[in-house]
Design an enzyme around this catalytic site. Sequence first.
Site, PDB file in Angstrom:
ATOM      1  N   GLY A   8     -49.476  24.841  12.118  1.00 28.70           N
ATOM      2  CA  GLY A   8     -50.666  25.515  11.576  1.00 28.70           C
ATOM      3  C   GLY A   8     -50.629  27.020  11.794  1.00 28.70           C
ATOM      4  N   GLY A  11     -52.665  29.488   9.476  1.00 33.44           N
ATOM      5  CA  GLY A  11     -54.135  29.486   9.470  1.00 33.44           C
ATOM      6  C   GLY A  11     -54.699  30.639  10.277  1.00 33.44           C
ATOM      7  N   GLN A  12     -56.036  30.703  10.296  1.00 37.82           N
ATOM      8  CA  GLN A  12     -56.698  31.771  11.072  1.00 37.82           C
ATOM      9  C   GLN A  12     -56.219  31.770  12.530  1.00 37.82           C
ATOM     10  N   ASP A  58     -44.374  19.137   7.557  1.00 41.85           N
ATOM     11  CA  ASP A  58     -45.735  18.699   7.257  1.00 41.85           C
ATOM     12  C   ASP A  58     -46.116  17.669   8.314  1.00 41.85           C
ATOM     13  N   SER A  85     -59.274  21.537   7.553  1.00 49.71           N
ATOM     14  CA  SER A  85     -60.293  21.961   8.518  1.00 49.71           C
ATOM     15  C   SER A  85     -61.659  22.210   7.892  1.00 49.71           C
ATOM     16  N   SER A 127     -62.779  19.859  18.285  1.00 48.29           N
ATOM     17  CA  SER A 127     -63.835  20.638  17.629  1.00 48.29           C
ATOM     18  C   SER A 127     -65.237  20.248  18.086  1.00 48.29           C
ATOM     19  N   GLU A 129     -67.540  20.045  16.186  1.00 46.20           N
ATOM     20  CA  GLU A 129     -68.029  19.178  15.117  1.00 46.20           C
ATOM     21  C   GLU A 129     -68.070  17.714  15.578  1.00 46.20           C
ATOM     22  N   TYR A 160     -64.123  14.600   8.604  1.00 44.94           N
ATOM     23  CA  TYR A 160     -63.358  15.571   9.417  1.00 44.94           C
ATOM     24  C   TYR A 160     -63.602  15.323  10.904  1.00 44.94           C
ATOM     25  N   HIS A 190     -65.408  29.524  15.400  1.00 43.09           N
ATOM     26  CA  HIS A 190     -64.908  30.872  15.683  1.00 43.09           C
ATOM     27  C   HIS A 190     -64.349  31.482  14.403  1.00 43.09           C
ATOM     28  N   ARG A 195     -60.680  34.720   8.724  1.00 44.08           N
ATOM     29  CA  ARG A 195     -61.306  33.431   8.431  1.00 44.08           C
ATOM     30  C   ARG A 195     -61.147  33.082   6.946  1.00 44.08           C
TER      31      ARG A 195
HETATM   32  P1  NAP Z   1     -57.295  26.924   9.042  1.00 42.65           P
HETATM   33  O1  NAP Z   1     -57.402  28.410   8.873  1.00 42.65           O
HETATM   34  O2  NAP Z   1     -57.839  26.038   7.989  1.00 42.65           O
HETATM   35  O3  NAP Z   1     -55.744  26.585   9.274  1.00 42.65           O
HETATM   36  C1  NAP Z   1     -55.265  25.274   9.201  1.00 42.65           C
HETATM   37  C2  NAP Z   1     -53.753  25.301   9.291  1.00 42.65           C
HETATM   38  O4  NAP Z   1     -53.267  23.961   9.151  1.00 42.65           O
HETATM   39  C3  NAP Z   1     -53.060  26.114   8.170  1.00 42.65           C
HETATM   40  O5  NAP Z   1     -51.942  26.776   8.710  1.00 42.65           O
HETATM   41  C4  NAP Z   1     -52.603  25.021   7.212  1.00 42.65           C
HETATM   42  O6  NAP Z   1     -51.499  25.382   6.415  1.00 42.65           O
HETATM   43  C5  NAP Z   1     -52.184  23.960   8.219  1.00 42.65           C
HETATM   44  N1  NAP Z   1     -52.035  22.641   7.609  1.00 42.65           N
HETATM   45  C6  NAP Z   1     -52.921  21.995   6.806  1.00 42.65           C
HETATM   46  N2  NAP Z   1     -52.409  20.803   6.435  1.00 42.65           N
HETATM   47  C7  NAP Z   1     -51.182  20.717   6.992  1.00 42.65           C
HETATM   48  C8  NAP Z   1     -50.158  19.727   6.968  1.00 42.65           C
HETATM   49  N3  NAP Z   1     -50.298  18.575   6.284  1.00 42.65           N
HETATM   50  N4  NAP Z   1     -49.028  19.951   7.659  1.00 42.65           N
HETATM   51  C9  NAP Z   1     -48.854  21.101   8.350  1.00 42.65           C
HETATM   52  N5  NAP Z   1     -49.775  22.087   8.405  1.00 42.65           N
HETATM   53  C10 NAP Z   1     -50.925  21.874   7.740  1.00 42.65           C
HETATM   54  O7  NAP Z   1     -57.981  26.482  10.418  1.00 42.65           O
HETATM   55  P2  NAP Z   1     -58.339  27.374  11.711  1.00 42.65           P
HETATM   56  O8  NAP Z   1     -59.713  27.899  11.563  1.00 42.65           O
HETATM   57  O9  NAP Z   1     -57.210  28.272  11.992  1.00 42.65           O
HETATM   58  O10 NAP Z   1     -58.423  26.234  12.825  1.00 42.65           O
HETATM   59  C11 NAP Z   1     -57.259  25.848  13.558  1.00 42.65           C
HETATM   60  C12 NAP Z   1     -57.483  24.454  14.115  1.00 42.65           C
HETATM   61  O11 NAP Z   1     -58.624  24.462  14.965  1.00 42.65           O
HETATM   62  C13 NAP Z   1     -57.763  23.391  13.067  1.00 42.65           C
HETATM   63  O12 NAP Z   1     -57.211  22.186  13.548  1.00 42.65           O
HETATM   64  C14 NAP Z   1     -59.274  23.288  13.040  1.00 42.65           C
HETATM   65  O13 NAP Z   1     -59.680  22.012  12.588  1.00 42.65           O
HETATM   66  C15 NAP Z   1     -59.591  23.502  14.511  1.00 42.65           C
HETATM   67  N6  NAP Z   1     -60.889  24.094  14.806  1.00 42.65           N
HETATM   68  C16 NAP Z   1     -61.276  25.238  14.187  1.00 42.65           C
HETATM   69  C17 NAP Z   1     -62.490  25.817  14.518  1.00 42.65           C
HETATM   70  C18 NAP Z   1     -62.955  27.088  13.859  1.00 42.65           C
HETATM   71  O14 NAP Z   1     -64.162  27.394  13.955  1.00 42.65           O
HETATM   72  N7  NAP Z   1     -62.074  27.858  13.250  1.00 42.65           N
HETATM   73  C19 NAP Z   1     -63.311  25.206  15.504  1.00 42.65           C
HETATM   74  C20 NAP Z   1     -62.862  24.040  16.130  1.00 42.65           C
HETATM   75  C21 NAP Z   1     -61.634  23.500  15.792  1.00 42.65           C
HETATM   76  P3  NAP Z   1     -51.684  26.104   4.962  1.00 42.65           P
HETATM   77  O15 NAP Z   1     -51.784  27.570   5.264  1.00 42.65           O
HETATM   78  O16 NAP Z   1     -50.453  25.710   4.259  1.00 42.65           O
HETATM   79  O17 NAP Z   1     -52.936  25.550   4.363  1.00 42.65           O
HETATM   80  N1  GDD Z   2     -68.824  26.431   4.078  1.00 41.65           N
HETATM   81  C1  GDD Z   2     -70.111  26.656   3.743  1.00 41.65           C
HETATM   82  N2  GDD Z   2     -70.395  27.199   2.516  1.00 41.65           N
HETATM   83  N3  GDD Z   2     -71.086  26.335   4.623  1.00 41.65           N
HETATM   84  C2  GDD Z   2     -72.361  26.602   4.282  1.00 41.65           C
HETATM   85  C3  GDD Z   2     -72.704  27.178   3.047  1.00 41.65           C
HETATM   86  C4  GDD Z   2     -71.674  27.482   2.115  1.00 41.65           C
HETATM   87  O1  GDD Z   2     -71.902  27.962   1.016  1.00 41.65           O
HETATM   88  N4  GDD Z   2     -74.054  27.333   3.016  1.00 41.65           N
HETATM   89  C5  GDD Z   2     -74.539  26.880   4.170  1.00 41.65           C
HETATM   90  N5  GDD Z   2     -73.509  26.415   4.950  1.00 41.65           N
HETATM   91  C6  GDD Z   2     -73.670  25.793   6.275  1.00 41.65           C
HETATM   92  C7  GDD Z   2     -72.943  24.458   6.427  1.00 41.65           C
HETATM   93  O2  GDD Z   2     -73.710  23.405   5.823  1.00 41.65           O
HETATM   94  C8  GDD Z   2     -72.858  24.360   7.948  1.00 41.65           C
HETATM   95  O3  GDD Z   2     -74.058  23.848   8.458  1.00 41.65           O
HETATM   96  C9  GDD Z   2     -72.704  25.818   8.392  1.00 41.65           C
HETATM   97  O4  GDD Z   2     -73.086  26.624   7.258  1.00 41.65           O
HETATM   98  C10 GDD Z   2     -71.292  26.194   8.828  1.00 41.65           C
HETATM   99  O5  GDD Z   2     -70.393  25.775   7.824  1.00 41.65           O
HETATM  100  P1  GDD Z   2     -68.843  26.186   7.866  1.00 41.65           P
HETATM  101  O6  GDD Z   2     -68.694  27.642   7.994  1.00 41.65           O
HETATM  102  O7  GDD Z   2     -68.173  25.507   6.718  1.00 41.65           O
HETATM  103  O8  GDD Z   2     -68.361  25.590   9.264  1.00 41.65           O
HETATM  104  P2  GDD Z   2     -68.554  24.139   9.926  1.00 41.65           P
HETATM  105  O9  GDD Z   2     -69.490  24.326  11.093  1.00 41.65           O
HETATM  106  O10 GDD Z   2     -68.894  23.121   8.937  1.00 41.65           O
HETATM  107  O11 GDD Z   2     -67.075  23.824  10.444  1.00 41.65           O
HETATM  108  C11 GDD Z   2     -66.290  24.827  11.098  1.00 41.65           C
HETATM  109  O12 GDD Z   2     -66.512  24.762  12.494  1.00 41.65           O
HETATM  110  C12 GDD Z   2     -66.077  23.559  13.127  1.00 41.65           C
HETATM  111  C13 GDD Z   2     -66.402  23.682  14.623  1.00 41.65           C
HETATM  112  O13 GDD Z   2     -67.745  23.342  14.840  1.00 41.65           O
HETATM  113  C14 GDD Z   2     -64.838  24.598  10.720  1.00 41.65           C
HETATM  114  O14 GDD Z   2     -64.068  25.683  11.190  1.00 41.65           O
HETATM  115  C15 GDD Z   2     -64.295  23.328  11.365  1.00 41.65           C
HETATM  116  O15 GDD Z   2     -62.890  23.250  11.139  1.00 41.65           O
HETATM  117  C16 GDD Z   2     -64.571  23.409  12.883  1.00 41.65           C
HETATM  118  O16 GDD Z   2     -64.090  22.260  13.533  1.00 41.65           O
END
Ligand code: NAP
Ligand code: GDD
Length: 359
Positions: A8, A11-12, A58, A85, A127, A129, A160, A190, A195
């Site tokens: 990954g 990704g971010q 993958d 994600s 997560s 979540e 998810y 985060h 992002r």
């Molecule tokens: P992201 O930006 O969506 O990055 C996801 C990464 O996974 C990308 O590099 C993507 O590759 C790769 N990926 C997707 N499908 C794959 C596959 N089949 N095989 C190999 N690689 C694959 O997510 P992120 O925000 O950086 O989050 C990183 C991790 O933390 C994720 O597991 C997410 O669920 C978890 N997480 C995130 C948050 C948050 O708020 N950001 C919070 C809690 C947990 P491509 O570039 O090719 O799509």
């Molecule tokens: N994406 C999105 N788009 N969310 C929206 C929108 C919109 O137009 N309008 C309102 N929301 C609300 C969603 O319904 C949710 O309650 C909140 O904004 C945050 O949505 P996201 O930014 O999509 O994040 P998330 O909380 O669902 O999930 C993210 O955080 C998780 C950790 O708690 C992702 O990064 C997950 O991968 C991660 O695990």
Amino acid sequence: MKKAIIFGITGQDGSHLADLLLEKGYEVVGVTRRVSIDTTSRIKHLLDQENLKLESGDITDAHSVINILKDHQDAAEVYNLAAQSHVAVSFKQPALTWDITGKGCLNILQAMVDLGMKNSRFYQASSSEMFGKNYDVEVGMTSESKFQDENTKFMPQSPYAIAKCAAHYMTRLYREGYDLHASAGILFNHEGPRRGENFVTRKITKWIGDFIKWCNVNGVKPADLINDTDEVYVNGRKDRSQGLQFPKLRLGNLDAYRDWGYAGDYCEAMWTMLQQESPDDYVICTGETHTVREFLTIVFNSVGLDEWKHLVVVDPEFYRPAEVDYLRGDCSKAKQKLGWTPKHTFEDLAKMMVMSDLS
Ligand code: NAP
Ligand code: GDD
């Protein structure tokens, strides 16, 4: 030189973690999957570093996972950040989400056991979540506050989150059953300039950046704007076939509470977890919670707009079949055991993202 594998890396978080590990002198192996366009934009600045190697693979393909790990059995650390994600997408593509976000983790853990990688440490991106509908309540003298920590029960609300719970339990099982140094970070939301554009914070800051640039290019002041249901357009140019138009920002649930932190800070926590003698699970968060509305207000105020209501449309298309209403973490354990604390506030984060999208 220590070697780390990042599943990954494009990704971010993968890109921030690669920055951190390369700075610390690691050799970094990043796994990227083959897609029809280039996905390396977040790590473009690193591509000429000799300590970075990209491998194609993958995580849904157990053969590719085992082949990559076989070639890098000497890795000190293996980070699984790969996932489908996006929570809303997981309702539309639940089986794909399961294969990537749930089973992908199993593929890595089992490959590590099969290859006897006893000296490698594993990190799973769990997560907040996973808490879904659930929280604990702290009762004070005069008030009550809701929070989630490592002891809060999971009540997942999306495909998810269910896949993440499976991967989380799998990580614990391989830690206890196979004596693998496997840790899971239960990270709350985060964000940052890297992002993805369809997560709510970035969707908002990207829109504001585009809107302000459009205003500047066209010499438009907010006072010149006329509203209709879908677009804003400019005074004196009401003929929409010729007039200046800009689409409004369309969002779903504005009342959800999230504990939002900065991705760069959270990647330091991931690394710190793997430096501990014993593996464990840790909540990583800021301890503050805010609504989407509050984020909108800070973002709009930061570009001198007092009001956002006439520029935003609430569109049911962005509602989810099930929602997570309230997330606020308690990371006392990470503070005590890892010495980790977040460095950026909610306001810092929003302003950093706006500045980046304005440039
Ligand atoms: P992201 O930006 O969506 O990055 C996801 C990464 O996974 C990308 O590099 C993507 O590759 C790769 N990926 C997707 N499908 C794959 C596959 N089949 N095989 C190999 N690689 C694959 O997510 P992120 O925000 O950086 O989050 C990183 C991790 O933390 C994720 O597991 C997410 O669920 C978890 N997480 C995130 C948050 C948050 O708020 N950001 C919070 C809690 C947990 P491509 O570039 O090719 O799509
Ligand atoms: N994406 C999105 N788009 N969310 C929206 C929108 C919109 O137009 N309008 C309102 N929301 C609300 C969603 O319904 C949710 O309650 C909140 O904004 C945050 O949505 P996201 O930014 O999509 O994040 P998330 O909380 O669902 O999930 C993210 O955080 C998780 C950790 O708690 C992702 O990064 C997950 O991968 C991660 O695990």
